[in-house]
Design a protein around this motif. Structure first.
Motif, PDB file in Angstrom:
ATOM      1  N   UNK A  40       0.838  -1.205   0.000  1.00 10.32           N
ATOM      2  CA  UNK A  40       0.000   0.000   0.000  1.00 10.32           C
ATOM      3  C   UNK A  40       0.870   1.251   0.000  1.00 10.32           C
ATOM      4  N   UNK A  41       1.955   1.208   0.752  1.00  6.56           N
ATOM      5  CA  UNK A  41       2.878   2.339   0.802  1.00  6.56           C
ATOM      6  C   UNK A  41       3.520   2.576  -0.560  1.00  6.56           C
ATOM      7  N   UNK A  42       3.938   1.488  -1.205  1.00  2.66           N
ATOM      8  CA  UNK A  42       4.545   1.610  -2.532  1.00  2.66           C
ATOM      9  C   UNK A  42       3.551   2.196  -3.536  1.00  2.66           C
ATOM     10  N   UNK A  43       2.318   1.724  -3.472  1.00  2.00           N
ATOM     11  CA  UNK A  43       1.293   2.215  -4.391  1.00  2.00           C
ATOM     12  C   UNK A  43       1.030   3.706  -4.159  1.00  2.00           C
ATOM     13  N   UNK A  44       0.945   4.113  -2.906  1.00  2.69           N
ATOM     14  CA  UNK A  44       0.719   5.523  -2.583  1.00  2.69           C
ATOM     15  C   UNK A  44       1.893   6.382  -3.037  1.00  2.69           C
ATOM     16  N   UNK A  49       4.329  10.287  -6.764  1.00  2.00           N
ATOM     17  CA  UNK A  49       5.368  10.537  -7.770  1.00  2.00           C
ATOM     18  C   UNK A  49       4.759  10.919  -9.103  1.00  2.00           C
ATOM     19  N   UNK A  50       3.712  10.208  -9.480  1.00  2.00           N
ATOM     20  CA  UNK A  50       3.043  10.479 -10.751  1.00  2.00           C
ATOM     21  C   UNK A  50       2.378  11.856 -10.765  1.00  2.00           C
ATOM     22  N   UNK A  51       1.781  12.236  -9.626  1.00  2.00           N
ATOM     23  CA  UNK A  51       1.104  13.530  -9.574  1.00  2.00           C
ATOM     24  C   UNK A  51       2.086  14.706  -9.575  1.00  2.00           C
ATOM     25  N   UNK A  52       3.300  14.488  -9.096  1.00  2.00           N
ATOM     26  CA  UNK A  52       4.285  15.569  -9.090  1.00  2.00           C
ATOM     27  C   UNK A  52       5.064  15.658 -10.404  1.00  2.00           C
TER      28      UNK A  52
END
Length: 54
Positions: A40-44, A49-52
């Motif tokens: 879950x941490x990796x997915x978050x 990362x994608x949003x930035x």
């Protein structure tokens, strides 16, 4: 790590947790919960990362 890898780790952790519960193996259950949380941490992190990146 990709979002898909994080999801896969969650599923693997859930399977370990369920197996641990079914067999009464607390160690396996704890490993599963930890692995699921790590996924879950990796997915978050990947979402952030994608949003930035944009």
């Amino acid at each position: 790590m990709s979002k898909a890898q994080g999801k896969a780790k969650q599923l693997k952790g859930k399977a370990k947790d369920t197996t641990g519960k079914a067999t009464g193996n607390r160690r396996l259950q704890a490993e599963g919960k930890a692995e699921e949380l790590h996924g879950k941490t990796q997915e978050a992190a990947e979402k952030i990362k994608k949003s930035t990146d944009t």
